[in-house]
Design a protein around this motif. Structure first.
Motif, PDB file in Angstrom:
ATOM      1  N   VAL A   1       0.795  -1.232   0.000  1.00 58.86           N
ATOM      2  CA  VAL A   1       0.000   0.000   0.000  1.00 58.86           C
ATOM      3  C   VAL A   1       0.827   1.281   0.000  1.00 58.86           C
ATOM      4  CG1 VAL A   1      -1.971  -1.135   1.077  1.00 58.86           C
ATOM      5  CG2 VAL A   1      -0.313   0.049   2.519  1.00 58.86           C
TER       6      VAL A   1
ATOM      7  N   ASP B   1       1.924   3.262   2.289  1.00 58.20           N
ATOM      8  CA  ASP B   1       1.545   4.319   3.223  1.00 58.20           C
ATOM      9  C   ASP B   1       1.580   3.731   4.631  1.00 58.20           C
ATOM     10  OD1 ASP B   1      -0.899   5.564   4.900  1.00 58.20           O
ATOM     11  OD2 ASP B   1      -0.014   7.104   3.607  1.00 58.20           O
TER      12      ASP B   1
ATOM     13  N   HIS C   1       0.489   4.706   7.665  1.00 57.38           N
ATOM     14  CA  HIS C   1      -0.738   4.692   8.473  1.00 57.38           C
ATOM     15  C   HIS C   1      -1.732   3.662   7.943  1.00 57.38           C
ATOM     16  CE1 HIS C   1       0.629   8.095  10.737  1.00 57.38           C
ATOM     17  NE2 HIS C   1       0.823   8.781   9.623  1.00 57.38           N
ATOM     18  N   TRP C   2      -1.846   3.625   6.662  1.00 55.30           N
ATOM     19  CA  TRP C   2      -2.737   2.679   6.007  1.00 55.30           C
ATOM     20  C   TRP C   2      -2.266   1.244   6.261  1.00 55.30           C
ATOM     21  CZ3 TRP C   2      -3.248   2.592  -0.017  1.00 55.30           C
ATOM     22  CH2 TRP C   2      -4.377   1.859  -0.382  1.00 55.30           C
TER      23      TRP C   2
ATOM     24  N   ASP D   1      -3.185   0.177   9.777  1.00 59.00           N
ATOM     25  CA  ASP D   1      -4.605  -0.190   9.883  1.00 59.00           C
ATOM     26  C   ASP D   1      -4.877  -1.560   9.265  1.00 59.00           C
ATOM     27  OD1 ASP D   1      -5.169   2.181  11.144  1.00 59.00           O
ATOM     28  OD2 ASP D   1      -6.001   3.164   9.363  1.00 59.00           O
ATOM     29  N   ILE D   2      -4.343  -1.770   8.096  1.00 56.69           N
ATOM     30  CA  ILE D   2      -4.549  -3.043   7.394  1.00 56.69           C
ATOM     31  C   ILE D   2      -3.981  -4.197   8.201  1.00 56.69           C
ATOM     32  CG2 ILE D   2      -3.767  -4.380   5.388  1.00 56.69           C
ATOM     33  CD1 ILE D   2      -4.096  -1.734   3.786  1.00 56.69           C
TER      34      ILE D   2
ATOM     35  N   SER E   1      -4.316  -6.459   2.235  1.00 57.34           N
ATOM     36  CA  SER E   1      -3.611  -5.303   1.667  1.00 57.34           C
ATOM     37  C   SER E   1      -4.046  -5.060   0.230  1.00 57.34           C
ATOM     38  CB  SER E   1      -2.094  -5.529   1.706  1.00 57.34           C
ATOM     39  OG  SER E   1      -1.635  -5.657   3.012  1.00 57.34           O
TER      40      SER E   1
ATOM     41  N   ASN F   1      -7.724  -3.785   0.075  1.00 53.94           N
ATOM     42  CA  ASN F   1      -7.832  -2.380   0.456  1.00 53.94           C
ATOM     43  C   ASN F   1      -7.191  -1.469  -0.573  1.00 53.94           C
ATOM     44  OD1 ASN F   1      -9.040  -1.751   3.270  1.00 53.94           O
ATOM     45  ND2 ASN F   1      -8.011  -3.707   3.468  1.00 53.94           N
ATOM     46  N   TYR F   2      -6.083  -1.909  -1.130  1.00 48.23           N
ATOM     47  CA  TYR F   2      -5.423  -1.107  -2.154  1.00 48.23           C
ATOM     48  C   TYR F   2      -6.342  -0.931  -3.361  1.00 48.23           C
ATOM     49  CZ  TYR F   2      -1.840   0.665  -5.245  1.00 48.23           C
ATOM     50  OH  TYR F   2      -1.132   1.466  -6.097  1.00 48.23           O
TER      51      TYR F   2
ATOM     52  N   ILE G   1      -9.213   1.654  -2.459  1.00 45.06           N
ATOM     53  CA  ILE G   1      -8.820   3.054  -2.331  1.00 45.06           C
ATOM     54  C   ILE G   1      -8.221   3.590  -3.622  1.00 45.06           C
ATOM     55  CG2 ILE G   1      -7.286   4.622  -1.077  1.00 45.06           C
ATOM     56  CD1 ILE G   1      -7.927   2.955   1.403  1.00 45.06           C
TER      57      ILE G   1
END
Length: 183
Positions: A42, A44, A46-47, A50-51, A84, A87-88, A91
């Motif tokens: 991802v 990032d 922070h992301w 979370d993941i 991951s 979510n990637y 987003i």
């Protein structure tokens, strides 16, 4: 069976029984590599955090499905990797549309010539910078292959692509990486 495997097996048994301290111990043991796996996908921090935490929650709730056919770390890594990628895709919908176009429309030209990279003279930071500068489809497939250590069959399953598309995309990604490293 090594002591480490016995120890993790005992922790998993305790986790299945709902032991919070065992869950915390498992989390502490696997946090960093799972975070790094998410971060490589991802890009990032922070992301990725979370993941990774969501993946741990999912793993603890699905612990009964862990049969021990692979190591716990490999099982957990697969959950983190899939979470991951999912979510990637959510987003970065536009980026993943382009990835899907490339992956699903690549012709199967058979085995392409293997591109050999001379990493002897290249620093790791340069390789990672070049890898991160590749277009998303190439970055993801080379990350899965070289950094995460998946074989081509596993990559086909993860990305839901044909073996021909996988081989061709890997070949083109290697060529692109080589050009960036030689530039």
């Amino acid at each position: 069976m090594t002591n480490a495997n016995q120890d993790i097996d005992q922790l998993i048994t305790l986790c299945k029984a709902g032991n919070r301290s065992a869950q915390f111990e498992v989390y502490n043991r696997y946090y960093k590599p799972m975070y790094n796996t998410a971060l490589r996908i991802v890009k990032d921090s922070h992301w990725a955090e979370d993941i990774m935490q969501e993946a741990f929650l999912k793993a603890f709730t699905k612990l009964e499905s862990f049969k021990g056919e692979v190591t716990f770390g490999a099982w957990l890594k697969k959950i983190v990797l899939n979470h991951s990628l999912d979510n990637y895709k959510k987003i970065n919908k536009n980026a993943m549309d382009a990835l899907d176009d490339i992956l699903y429309k690549v012709e199967d030209t058979g085995y392409a010539e293997d591109v050999t990279l001379d990493f002897q003279s290249v620093k790791i930071q340069e390789v990672m910078a070049a890898l991160n500068s590749l277009k998303e489809s190439y970055r993801i497939i080379l990350t899965l292959l070289y950094i995460e250590g998946y074989d081509q069959e596993e990559i086909c399953d993860i990305l839901v692509i044909s073996p021909g598309n996988c081989r061709t995309t890997i070949s083109r990604a290697k060529e692109s990486l080589l050009k960036k490293l030689n530039a």
